[in-house]
Design a protein around this motif. Structure first.
Motif, PDB file in Angstrom:
ATOM      1  N   PRO A   1       6.969  23.886   5.466  1.00  0.00           N
ATOM      2  CA  PRO A   1       6.201  25.139   5.561  1.00  0.00           C
ATOM      3  C   PRO A   1       4.854  25.024   6.267  1.00  0.00           C
ATOM      4  O   PRO A   1       4.128  26.015   6.346  1.00  0.00           O
ATOM      5  CB  PRO A   1       6.008  25.517   4.088  1.00  0.00           C
ATOM      6  CG  PRO A   1       6.052  24.223   3.361  1.00  0.00           C
ATOM      7  CD  PRO A   1       7.006  23.351   4.107  1.00  0.00           C
ATOM      8  N   PHE A   2       4.513  23.859   6.745  1.00  0.00           N
ATOM      9  CA  PHE A   2       3.266  23.721   7.500  1.00  0.00           C
ATOM     10  C   PHE A   2       3.405  22.583   8.508  1.00  0.00           C
ATOM     11  O   PHE A   2       4.278  21.722   8.373  1.00  0.00           O
ATOM     12  CB  PHE A   2       2.064  23.473   6.578  1.00  0.00           C
ATOM     13  CG  PHE A   2       2.274  22.344   5.600  1.00  0.00           C
ATOM     14  CD1 PHE A   2       1.977  21.027   5.959  1.00  0.00           C
ATOM     15  CD2 PHE A   2       2.773  22.601   4.333  1.00  0.00           C
ATOM     16  CE1 PHE A   2       2.171  19.992   5.065  1.00  0.00           C
ATOM     17  CE2 PHE A   2       2.985  21.554   3.434  1.00  0.00           C
ATOM     18  CZ  PHE A   2       2.671  20.245   3.791  1.00  0.00           C
TER      19      PHE A   2
ATOM     20  N   LYS B   1      13.122  17.538   3.202  1.00  0.00           N
ATOM     21  CA  LYS B   1      12.097  18.568   3.001  1.00  0.00           C
ATOM     22  C   LYS B   1      10.820  17.904   2.503  1.00  0.00           C
ATOM     23  O   LYS B   1      10.846  16.798   1.947  1.00  0.00           O
ATOM     24  CB  LYS B   1      12.581  19.611   1.998  1.00  0.00           C
ATOM     25  CG  LYS B   1      13.013  19.012   0.648  1.00  0.00           C
ATOM     26  CD  LYS B   1      13.741  20.022  -0.197  1.00  0.00           C
ATOM     27  CE  LYS B   1      14.313  19.376  -1.458  1.00  0.00           C
ATOM     28  NZ  LYS B   1      15.164  20.298  -2.227  1.00  0.00           N
ATOM     29  N   ILE B   2       9.702  18.592   2.681  1.00  0.00           N
ATOM     30  CA  ILE B   2       8.410  18.080   2.215  1.00  0.00           C
ATOM     31  C   ILE B   2       8.337  18.147   0.696  1.00  0.00           C
ATOM     32  O   ILE B   2       7.836  17.239   0.040  1.00  0.00           O
ATOM     33  CB  ILE B   2       7.254  18.876   2.849  1.00  0.00           C
ATOM     34  CG1 ILE B   2       7.168  18.543   4.345  1.00  0.00           C
ATOM     35  CG2 ILE B   2       5.927  18.565   2.162  1.00  0.00           C
ATOM     36  CD1 ILE B   2       6.132  19.334   5.103  1.00  0.00           C
ATOM     37  N   GLY B   3       8.816  19.249   0.132  1.00  0.00           N
ATOM     38  CA  GLY B   3       8.779  19.435  -1.320  1.00  0.00           C
ATOM     39  C   GLY B   3       9.735  20.529  -1.743  1.00  0.00           C
ATOM     40  O   GLY B   3      10.312  21.230  -0.909  1.00  0.00           O
ATOM     41  N   THR B   4       9.880  20.681  -3.050  1.00  0.00           N
ATOM     42  CA  THR B   4      10.810  21.688  -3.588  1.00  0.00           C
ATOM     43  C   THR B   4      10.082  23.009  -3.816  1.00  0.00           C
ATOM     44  O   THR B   4      10.120  23.581  -4.907  1.00  0.00           O
ATOM     45  CB  THR B   4      11.426  21.196  -4.907  1.00  0.00           C
ATOM     46  OG1 THR B   4      10.362  20.859  -5.814  1.00  0.00           O
ATOM     47  CG2 THR B   4      12.297  19.972  -4.687  1.00  0.00           C
TER      48      THR B   4
ATOM     49  N   ASN C   1       7.787  34.614   8.480  1.00  0.00           N
ATOM     50  CA  ASN C   1       8.905  33.743   8.148  1.00  0.00           C
ATOM     51  C   ASN C   1       8.440  32.286   8.115  1.00  0.00           C
ATOM     52  O   ASN C   1       7.951  31.753   9.103  1.00  0.00           O
ATOM     53  CB  ASN C   1      10.027  33.916   9.177  1.00  0.00           C
ATOM     54  CG  ASN C   1      11.302  33.226   8.746  1.00  0.00           C
ATOM     55  OD1 ASN C   1      11.538  33.052   7.559  1.00  0.00           O
ATOM     56  ND2 ASN C   1      12.091  32.815   9.707  1.00  0.00           N
ATOM     57  N   VAL C   2       8.608  31.648   6.977  1.00  0.00           N
ATOM     58  CA  VAL C   2       8.133  30.280   6.790  1.00  0.00           C
ATOM     59  C   VAL C   2       9.310  29.378   6.468  1.00  0.00           C
ATOM     60  O   VAL C   2      10.156  29.716   5.633  1.00  0.00           O
ATOM     61  CB  VAL C   2       7.092  30.210   5.639  1.00  0.00           C
ATOM     62  CG1 VAL C   2       6.593  28.792   5.464  1.00  0.00           C
ATOM     63  CG2 VAL C   2       5.943  31.155   5.907  1.00  0.00           C
TER      64      VAL C   2
ATOM     65  N   GLU D   1      -4.479  28.167   7.161  1.00  0.00           N
ATOM     66  CA  GLU D   1      -3.146  28.455   7.692  1.00  0.00           C
ATOM     67  C   GLU D   1      -2.072  27.933   6.739  1.00  0.00           C
ATOM     68  O   GLU D   1      -1.060  28.600   6.501  1.00  0.00           O
ATOM     69  CB  GLU D   1      -2.979  27.823   9.076  1.00  0.00           C
ATOM     70  CG  GLU D   1      -3.754  28.535  10.175  1.00  0.00           C
ATOM     71  CD  GLU D   1      -3.692  27.803  11.493  1.00  0.00           C
ATOM     72  OE1 GLU D   1      -3.745  28.469  12.550  1.00  0.00           O
ATOM     73  OE2 GLU D   1      -3.606  26.540  11.489  1.00  0.00           O
ATOM     74  N   ILE D   2      -2.302  26.748   6.186  1.00  0.00           N
ATOM     75  CA  ILE D   2      -1.369  26.200   5.191  1.00  0.00           C
ATOM     76  C   ILE D   2      -1.329  27.099   3.959  1.00  0.00           C
ATOM     77  O   ILE D   2      -0.260  27.401   3.425  1.00  0.00           O
ATOM     78  CB  ILE D   2      -1.782  24.766   4.803  1.00  0.00           C
ATOM     79  CG1 ILE D   2      -1.581  23.828   6.003  1.00  0.00           C
ATOM     80  CG2 ILE D   2      -0.981  24.270   3.605  1.00  0.00           C
ATOM     81  CD1 ILE D   2      -2.095  22.415   5.784  1.00  0.00           C
TER      82      ILE D   2
END
Length: 289
Positions: free
Chosen positions: A88-89, A239-242, A82-83, A97-98
């Motif tokens: 997500p990192f 969020k970091i990105g879409t 589950n991310v 890992e990323i």
């Protein structure tokens, strides 16, 4: 829409219904094995309260809701790591890992999108695309990149589409769309006053429209001919990105293109072979390799 998404987007729940919702969410894996009387007892409600709750979530009754809960449990069990779609990192994650997290997020997103697809909606949307004389793609930002990819594929089957918002010409583009054309809107959030006015404008003129969105409460939905709603666990802003929304759009547009292609499969393959032979014969294909 998946059961969990219906649960999270449910509105105007009574105290009893809220208690039922909370119990099911906490005991998701147990509910598929529970008779309606047992669930009523566990939530201190009644048989009729459970039925009313199911209907509020747009199910015919408890049986169909329980079937949807069973599917939700199966999908949850089948998920990869589950991310978090928004982050997500972590700073301390190694490059591998990323990479693993992005891989799992991409796979989970596609599986989640597939689980929400409806064959009837896909067929109808593809038919509209195939029959349209011209296709106008309304998309900005990251979604416009997905629209360009879709545009590139459509050229292969002699469908020339227009990015309506490419040069801020969306108003003029909308004014020139006819009843034999199709306007496709890509909007994950499903919001925006200017977009809404354009959809209202097209709706009054009975122009075919298709909306792809991640918002089941989008104010755009009443004004379009058809909508396909695919919900992801991605926030609108923080969020970091879409990552998730754009993977979902890309997969959905690729699927629509494939269905359009399949509806005239032999014709499209024959055209592909004819064009390929012509490009080889005249030397233009070699120049572009």
């Amino acid at each position: 829409m998946l059961f969990i998404d219906r649960l999270q987007h449910a509105e105007n729940l009574s105290d009893n219904e809220q208690r039922i919702a909370e119990y099911i969410e906490k005991n998701l894996a147990l509910v598929p094995e529970m008779a309606i009387q047992k669930l009523a007892a566990a939530t201190y409600t009644s048989h009729s309260a459970i039925v009313r709750f199911a209907k509020k979530l747009n199910y015919n009754g408890y049986r169909t809701m329980r079937f949807a809960i069973t599917e939700a449990v199966q999908q949850k069990n089948a998920q990869l790591h589950n991310v978090d779609a928004n982050f997500p990192f972590k700073p301390a994650d190694s490059p591998m890992e990323i990479a693993k997290n992005i891989s799992d997020l991409t796979t989970n997103t596609i599986q989640r999108t597939f689980a929400q697809l409806n064959e009837k909606d896909l067929e109808a949307a593809a038919t509209c695309i195939r029959k349209a004389q011209r296709i106008f793609l309304f998309a900005i930002g990251d979604s416009q990149i997905r629209a360009r990819s879709f545009q590139n594929k459509l050229i292969k089957i002699n469908k020339f589409s227009i990015i309506a918002e490419e040069y801020a010409d969306e108003i003029w583009a909308a004014a020139n769309i006819g009843k034999d054309d199709l306007a496709i809107f890509l909007s994950y959030t499903g919001n925006g006053e200017k977009r809404c006015k354009i959809m209202q404008f097209l709706s009054k003129r009975h122009i075919p429209t298709l909306l792809l969105t991640g918002n089941p409460q989008s104010k755009f939905i009443p004004y379009v001919s058809q909508s396909i709603v695919i919900i992801q666990t991605e926030y609108d802003t923080l969020k970091i990105g879409t990552f998730s929304s754009q993977v979902s759009f890309e997969y959905l547009l690729n699927t629509l293109f494939a269905v359009v292609y399949s509806q005239s499969y032999q014709h499209n393959v024959a055209r592909l072979k004819t064009n390929y032979v012509s490009m080889i014969k005249d030397g233009i294909l070699k120049d572009n390799i």
